[in-house]
Each structure stands twice: as structure tokens, then as C-alpha cells.
Enzyme design. Structure first.
Site, PDB file in Angstrom:
ATOM      1  N   LYS A   1      -8.457   3.021   8.500  1.00 41.33           N
ATOM      2  CA  LYS A   1      -9.769   2.348   8.370  1.00 41.33           C
ATOM      3  C   LYS A   1      -9.829   1.487   7.117  1.00 41.33           C
ATOM      4  CE  LYS A   1     -12.399   5.896  10.798  1.00 41.33           C
ATOM      5  NZ  LYS A   1     -13.232   7.071  10.593  1.00 41.33           N
ATOM      6  N   THR A   2      -9.274   2.003   6.034  1.00 45.04           N
ATOM      7  CA  THR A   2      -9.297   1.254   4.773  1.00 45.04           C
ATOM      8  C   THR A   2      -8.602  -0.094   4.938  1.00 45.04           C
ATOM      9  OG1 THR A   2      -9.206   3.308   3.528  1.00 45.04           O
ATOM     10  CG2 THR A   2      -8.590   1.322   2.345  1.00 45.04           C
TER      11      THR A   2
ATOM     12  N   ARG B   1       0.831  11.719  -9.897  1.00 47.63           N
ATOM     13  CA  ARG B   1       1.402  10.362  -9.877  1.00 47.63           C
ATOM     14  C   ARG B   1       2.686  10.356 -10.709  1.00 47.63           C
ATOM     15  NH1 ARG B   1      -2.710   7.216  -7.547  1.00 47.63           N
ATOM     16  NH2 ARG B   1      -4.815   7.602  -8.294  1.00 47.63           N
TER      17      ARG B   1
ATOM     18  N   PHE C   1      -0.997  16.617   3.467  1.00 46.86           N
ATOM     19  CA  PHE C   1      -1.345  15.871   2.260  1.00 46.86           C
ATOM     20  C   PHE C   1      -0.140  15.847   1.331  1.00 46.86           C
ATOM     21  CE2 PHE C   1      -3.539  14.594  -1.555  1.00 46.86           C
ATOM     22  CZ  PHE C   1      -4.416  13.657  -1.047  1.00 46.86           C
ATOM     23  N   VAL C   2       0.337  14.644   1.043  1.00 46.28           N
ATOM     24  CA  VAL C   2       1.535  14.497   0.214  1.00 46.28           C
ATOM     25  C   VAL C   2       1.184  13.837  -1.121  1.00 46.28           C
ATOM     26  CG1 VAL C   2       3.220  14.442   2.097  1.00 46.28           C
ATOM     27  CG2 VAL C   2       2.083  12.323   1.412  1.00 46.28           C
TER      28      VAL C   2
ATOM     29  N   GLU D   1       0.854  -1.196   0.000  1.00 46.45           N
ATOM     30  CA  GLU D   1       0.000   0.000   0.000  1.00 46.45           C
ATOM     31  C   GLU D   1       0.884   1.238   0.000  1.00 46.45           C
ATOM     32  OE1 GLU D   1      -2.597   1.682  -0.499  1.00 46.45           O
ATOM     33  OE2 GLU D   1      -4.040   1.124   1.048  1.00 46.45           O
ATOM     34  N   ASP D   2       0.370   2.346  -0.532  1.00 45.10           N
ATOM     35  CA  ASP D   2       1.165   3.581  -0.542  1.00 45.10           C
ATOM     36  C   ASP D   2       1.153   4.278   0.807  1.00 45.10           C
ATOM     37  OD1 ASP D   2      -1.532   4.232  -0.733  1.00 45.10           O
ATOM     38  OD2 ASP D   2      -1.294   5.687  -2.345  1.00 45.10           O
ATOM     39  N   ILE D   3      -0.038   4.430   1.396  1.00 44.41           N
ATOM     40  CA  ILE D   3      -0.111   5.227   2.628  1.00 44.41           C
ATOM     41  C   ILE D   3      -1.214   4.716   3.550  1.00 44.41           C
ATOM     42  CG2 ILE D   3      -1.607   6.993   1.525  1.00 44.41           C
ATOM     43  CD1 ILE D   3      -0.060   9.095   3.262  1.00 44.41           C
TER      44      ILE D   3
ATOM     45  N   ASP E   1      -3.447   6.202   6.329  1.00 48.81           N
ATOM     46  CA  ASP E   1      -3.828   7.507   6.896  1.00 48.81           C
ATOM     47  C   ASP E   1      -4.593   7.230   8.193  1.00 48.81           C
ATOM     48  OD1 ASP E   1      -5.276  10.024   7.291  1.00 48.81           O
ATOM     49  OD2 ASP E   1      -4.541  10.602   5.330  1.00 48.81           O
TER      50      ASP E   1
HETATM   51  N1  HPA Z   1      -1.779  11.796  -0.188  1.00 48.80           N
HETATM   52  C1  HPA Z   1      -2.346  11.043  -1.156  1.00 48.80           C
HETATM   53  N2  HPA Z   1      -3.300  10.151  -0.909  1.00 48.80           N
HETATM   54  C2  HPA Z   1      -3.685   9.999   0.371  1.00 48.80           C
HETATM   55  C3  HPA Z   1      -3.122  10.746   1.412  1.00 48.80           C
HETATM   56  C4  HPA Z   1      -2.123  11.704   1.132  1.00 48.80           C
HETATM   57  O1  HPA Z   1      -1.568  12.409   1.999  1.00 48.80           O
HETATM   58  N3  HPA Z   1      -3.718  10.335   2.554  1.00 48.80           N
HETATM   59  C5  HPA Z   1      -4.611   9.368   2.193  1.00 48.80           C
HETATM   60  N4  HPA Z   1      -4.603   9.152   0.888  1.00 48.80           N
HETATM   61 MG    MG Z   2      -3.440   3.700  -1.066  1.00 43.85          MG
END
Ligand code: HPA
Ligand code: MG
Length: 252
Positions: free
Chosen positions: A175-176, A234, A221-222, A168-170, A172
Site C-alpha cells: 500500500k505504501t 539497523r 517480521f525481519v 526501498e527496503d521491503i 509488505d
Molecule cells: N521488518 C521491518 N520493517 C518492516 C517489515 C519487516 O518485516 N515489514 C514492513 N516494514
Molecule cells: Mg521501507
């Protein structure tokens, strides 16, 4: 937040780097504040994560499950490093790959407005695997929206009895991922581990911590390295903080 999975911690007062010190696509020059995590640092940390993952999961066949779209760069680079370890070591394991996408959509006639709770339904493809309605969060602008569906990927029953590595990328709020993990448990994998490039330090966190983490980042937010803002950024190598101009320009 739990303190397992050591990682590079980026502090709240981290200023990042001036954009002019790095190569940034011209079309994004006004849309970013600072470079937060340069591409080279992402790769160096990913190389080490590959080693940790192999140490932990390297005894068995791994199914690497990429969460699209944001996870694709991290997934590709992480697997390249794992492949390098596999071909340069006496011990190696076969790996197979799969891809899923978590997609939001409206089931009511409500328009998809930002900053407004929206009802989404959740189901798995193929439709015969439909489960009950669950909540997985998605993003519009820089706000999470409502429930989403999981699309793409093979029939998830192919994960039964396997060692699954979710990439996964992030993370936050978390919950996901918690919802995705609950879903995968229905298919009885032998083991499920999660590697996330980033974990956000946020008061909205449900306390979920992945097994492997690249960087812990402040509550900003990054974008970049496949992380998007309404599908933009992207195509940026470094992880950057978006500017107000950028937020306005690419607002949904
Ligand atoms: N950036 C991009 N996608 C996201 C972020 C974020 O900071 N947080 C949750 N999804
Ligand atoms: Mg993601």
C-alpha cells in the site's frame, strides 16, 4: 501476487542459520531467533540487481530516490555496484540521488498506541506542495499504523521528465508503494521503476510487485541491514528474524 521480477525465493519452511555461525553484535544476541539472509548473500544479489537495472534503465540519466530510513543500506550498496558497472563499461550513465522519508504522526489527540488504527495526515515538504490526505502505512512494533507524511528530499518537481528509480527496503502489503507511486505521477516523471530488496509473501498484499526484487520472504517480521523494529537492529549486517525477547525488549 504477480510473478514478474524473478528473485531469490525464501520458502516458508526456511530455517535460516544459527546465530553462532555468524558475527552478531553482543547487544542483540538474545533478541534474534536466526540469521535469515546473511550479509554476503544480500550483497551478491544486489550486485546482480545492479546489472538488471542498468540493462533496463541504463540508456538515460537516472534519479535514484532512496526511501529512508530502511532503504539506506540497500541504496548505498546498490549504487556502489551501479557505479562499478559505469566505470568498467563502454556505456555509462550519470546518476543523481535524492532521499525521502515517510513518517507517521498523529493529527488527532489519540495517543499512538500499537494495534490501534491511528489517523495520520499526509503532506509533502515543502508545504506549498500539500496534497489531499492520503494513506501511506507505517510501522510501530511489528504492526502497520495509519497515514503518514513524506518529508525531506528536494522539491519533487525536480523529478519531472526524469527516469526515477525508487529504492526501498521491503514491500509488505504494497500500500505504501502504491500511494507513493500515485504521488510521484503528479510530477510527471518520464519513467518510474522500483527496486525493493525484499518482498513479503503475505495475504495482506494488495498485489503490487516492484520491477526489481532481491528476495521474496515469508510473512515474518525481519530486521537488520537497516530494517528496524522501533528503530533498533539497523546496526546489524544480516537480515534476521527477531525473537519474542527482542520484541518485548524494544517495544514502543
Ligand atoms: N521488518 C521491518 N520493517 C518492516 C517489515 C519487516 O518485516 N515489514 C514492513 N516494514
Ligand atoms: Mg521501507
Amino acid at each position: 501476487m504477480a510473478t514478474s521480477s524473478p528473485c531469490v525465493v525464501i520458502s516458508d519452511d526456511e530455517q535460516g542459520y544459527d546465530l553462532d555461525l555468524f558475527c552478531i553484535p553482543k547487544h542483540y544476541a538474545a533478541d534474534l531467533e536466526r540469521v535469515y539472509i546473511p550479509h554476503g548473500l544480500i550483497l551478491d544479489r544486489t550486485e546482480r540487481l545492479a546489472r538488471e537495472i542498468m540493462k533496463d534503465m541504463g540508456g538515460h540519466h537516472i534519479v535514484a530516490l532512496c526511501v529512508l530510513k530502511g532503504g539506506y543500506k540497500f541504496f548505498a550498496d546498490l549504487l556502489d555496484y551501479i557505479k562499478a558497472l559505469n566505470r568498467n563499461s563502454d556505456r555509462s550513465i550519470p546518476m543523481t540521488v535524492d532521499f525521502i522519508r515517510l513518517k507517521s504522526y498523529c493529527v488527532s489527540f489519540q495517543p499512538c498506541l500499537p494495534h490501534q488504527p491511528i489517523k495520520y495526515i499526509y503532506h509533502v515538504n515543502p508545504p506549498k506542495l500539500c496534497t489531499s490526505v492520503q494513506t501511506i502505512l507505517s510501522y510501530q512494533n511489528d504492526q502497520s499504523t495509519g497515514e503518514i507524511k513524506v518529508i525531506g528530499g528536494d522539491d519533487l518537481s525536480t523529478l519531472t521528465g526524469k527516469n526515477v528509480l525508487i529504492v526501498e527496503d521491503i514491500i509488505d502489503t504494497g500500500k505504501t508503494m502504491k500511494t507513493l507511486l500515485q504521488l510521484l505521477q503528479q510530477y510527471k516523471p518520464k519513467m518510474v521503476k522500483v527496486a525493493s530488496l525484499l518482498v513479503k509473501r503475505t495475504p495482506r498484499s494488495v498485489g503490487y510487485r516492484p520491477d526489481f526484487v532481491g528476495f521474496e520472504v515469508p510473512d515474518k517480521f525481519v530486521v537488520g541491514y537497516a530494517l528496524d523494529y522501533n528503530e533498533y537492529f539497523r546496526d546489524l549486517n544480516h537480515i534476521c528474524v527477531i525473537s519474542e525477547t527482542g520484541k518485548e525488549k524494544y517495544k514502543a
